[in-house]
Design an enzyme around this catalytic site. Sequence first.
Site, PDB file in Angstrom:
ATOM      1  N   TRP A  81       0.833  -1.210   0.000  1.00 46.25           N
ATOM      2  CA  TRP A  81       0.000   0.000   0.000  1.00 46.25           C
ATOM      3  C   TRP A  81       0.866   1.258   0.000  1.00 46.25           C
ATOM      4  O   TRP A  81       0.621   2.219  -0.715  1.00 46.25           O
ATOM      5  CB  TRP A  81      -0.908  -0.042   1.235  1.00 46.25           C
ATOM      6  CG  TRP A  81      -1.827   1.122   1.412  1.00 46.25           C
ATOM      7  CD1 TRP A  81      -2.384   1.912   0.426  1.00 46.25           C
ATOM      8  CD2 TRP A  81      -2.327   1.623   2.662  1.00 46.25           C
ATOM      9  NE1 TRP A  81      -3.190   2.858   0.996  1.00 46.25           N
ATOM     10  CE2 TRP A  81      -3.181   2.705   2.362  1.00 46.25           C
ATOM     11  CE3 TRP A  81      -2.154   1.247   3.998  1.00 46.25           C
ATOM     12  CZ2 TRP A  81      -3.845   3.422   3.359  1.00 46.25           C
ATOM     13  CZ3 TRP A  81      -2.829   1.965   4.971  1.00 46.25           C
ATOM     14  CH2 TRP A  81      -3.658   3.032   4.655  1.00 46.25           C
ATOM     15  N   TYR A 100      -3.813   0.702  -5.083  1.00 42.58           N
ATOM     16  CA  TYR A 100      -2.645   1.187  -4.336  1.00 42.58           C
ATOM     17  C   TYR A 100      -1.745   2.069  -5.211  1.00 42.58           C
ATOM     18  O   TYR A 100      -1.619   1.846  -6.423  1.00 42.58           O
ATOM     19  CB  TYR A 100      -1.812   0.017  -3.791  1.00 42.58           C
ATOM     20  CG  TYR A 100      -2.469  -0.746  -2.648  1.00 42.58           C
ATOM     21  CD1 TYR A 100      -3.636  -0.282  -2.036  1.00 42.58           C
ATOM     22  CD2 TYR A 100      -1.924  -1.928  -2.173  1.00 42.58           C
ATOM     23  CE1 TYR A 100      -4.232  -0.986  -0.996  1.00 42.58           C
ATOM     24  CE2 TYR A 100      -2.516  -2.643  -1.129  1.00 42.58           C
ATOM     25  CZ  TYR A 100      -3.675  -2.156  -0.550  1.00 42.58           C
ATOM     26  OH  TYR A 100      -4.268  -2.851   0.472  1.00 42.58           O
ATOM     27  N   ARG A 157     -13.619  -4.669  -1.241  1.00 46.62           N
ATOM     28  CA  ARG A 157     -14.663  -4.217  -0.306  1.00 46.62           C
ATOM     29  C   ARG A 157     -15.990  -4.807  -0.748  1.00 46.62           C
ATOM     30  O   ARG A 157     -16.214  -4.978  -1.945  1.00 46.62           O
ATOM     31  CB  ARG A 157     -14.807  -2.690  -0.337  1.00 46.62           C
ATOM     32  CG  ARG A 157     -13.653  -1.928   0.245  1.00 46.62           C
ATOM     33  CD  ARG A 157     -14.024  -1.329   1.585  1.00 46.62           C
ATOM     34  NE  ARG A 157     -12.843  -0.851   2.282  1.00 46.62           N
ATOM     35  CZ  ARG A 157     -12.748  -0.709   3.596  1.00 46.62           C
ATOM     36  NH1 ARG A 157     -13.788  -1.022   4.360  1.00 46.62           N
ATOM     37  NH2 ARG A 157     -11.655  -0.278   4.157  1.00 46.62           N
ATOM     38  N   SER A 182     -12.077  -9.040   1.244  1.00 47.32           N
ATOM     39  CA  SER A 182     -11.448  -8.151   2.227  1.00 47.32           C
ATOM     40  C   SER A 182     -12.539  -7.240   2.785  1.00 47.32           C
ATOM     41  O   SER A 182     -13.413  -6.791   2.040  1.00 47.32           O
ATOM     42  CB  SER A 182     -10.356  -7.323   1.541  1.00 47.32           C
ATOM     43  OG  SER A 182      -9.714  -6.493   2.482  1.00 47.32           O
ATOM     44  N   GLN A 195      -9.449 -10.575   4.355  1.00 45.71           N
ATOM     45  CA  GLN A 195      -8.381  -9.681   4.822  1.00 45.71           C
ATOM     46  C   GLN A 195      -9.045  -8.528   5.566  1.00 45.71           C
ATOM     47  O   GLN A 195      -9.797  -7.753   4.982  1.00 45.71           O
ATOM     48  CB  GLN A 195      -7.543  -9.169   3.644  1.00 45.71           C
ATOM     49  CG  GLN A 195      -6.379  -8.337   4.116  1.00 45.71           C
ATOM     50  CD  GLN A 195      -5.466  -7.843   3.005  1.00 45.71           C
ATOM     51  OE1 GLN A 195      -5.240  -6.646   2.863  1.00 45.71           O
ATOM     52  NE2 GLN A 195      -4.921  -8.748   2.216  1.00 45.71           N
TER      53      GLN A 195
END
Length: 313
Positions: free
Chosen positions: A33, A66, A142, A171, A193
């Site tokens: 990230w 990222y 997400r 995640s 995650q």
Amino acid sequence: MIPVSSPKTRPLMPRPQIARNGPVLSRMAYGTWRMLDDAPSAQDINRRLHLCLDLGVTTIDGAEIYGGYAQEAALGAAMALTPGLRDKLELVTKSGIYIPHTTAPGRRVAHYDATAKRLTECVDAALKRLGTDRIEVFLVHRPDWLTSIDDTANGLNALVKSGKIRSAGVSNYSPSQYAALNSCMESPLVTNQVEFSLLHMDPIFDGTFDQLQTERVRPMAWSPLAGGSLFDRNNPAALRLAKEAALISPKYGDASFEQLAYAWVMAHPCQPMPVIGTNRQERIQGAVEAMAITLDREDWFGLWVAAKGHGVP
Ligand SMILES: NC(=O)c1ccc[n+]([C@@H]2O[C@H](COP(=O)([O-])OP(=O)(O)OC[C@H]3O[C@@H](n4cnc5c(N)ncnc54)[C@H](OP(=O)(O)O)[C@@H]3O)[C@@H](O)[C@H]2O)c1
């Protein structure tokens, strides 16, 4: 700080399976990230990857978003500098978050998209950017409230079947979101995650870790040092934790605060895999040394109490 051993004397990092149907990964992952924060060259990133490899950290966690949508390409360029390097690593990447950005003129509102169509396009693009023909673990970044579980699962199932991704996970999913999507998966999800640290303990209270133990799936723990907030001198919880860590440190070979924080994360019985966030060589080495620490029950709870500022209920 526990002295950093040489690669020859260091015990081999355990390489557990992340789930019964999942790939074998390293016990900790290296997170990307913040990888581009210090504007590294491809050579710099390549050196960092070699350091991780030498330390046994072979799992690299990334995401489409990222580095301003630039991380995957930067990682791909860095891996390409050493023939065969990619094959020594396991790549985790994620898609599904879209924010207004120069790479997408006209995008007005940040949103999520976990449709089969979008995930498929993302994986094809990620493979190109990473310069590879497969991704070991592909995560929906997400939960997307506007996409049905059938649609998302159809995309993931087809991607697994095609061999473009070895396994699929999610995640930031709640336990019910995880269960709903998992019910449509031909090959069960291999991880969730989630954020987990001494300053963010939600997964042990909201059912996330109970569910993953039931499923025999190991979580990946993002921001295991609370994104650096553990070291914030203005944060009362962080100050209490630093004091407690100093108290128990001699018992663990003078382990540093951050090493004790990693050990605390890894001690949970669902075996979270910390995703290391630092770019600093000595801190990556220190993180790996934390694997040797097994916290006593009372010390684990002592850190819990220090974090919360009150005793257990
Ligand atoms: N799935 C998701 O939604 C999600 C969200 C966030 C992150 N992630 C993943 O998780 C990875 C790790 O997250 P993270 O970067 O937040 O991890 P983290 O380890 O909790 O935080 C890293 C930050 O802490 C700082 N830090 C570390 N040790 C320190 C110390 N002793 N004193 C002061 N500062 C210290 C680092 O600075 P230095 O670099 O200077 O050491 C860095 O800024 C990411 O790279 C990404 O792969 C996933």
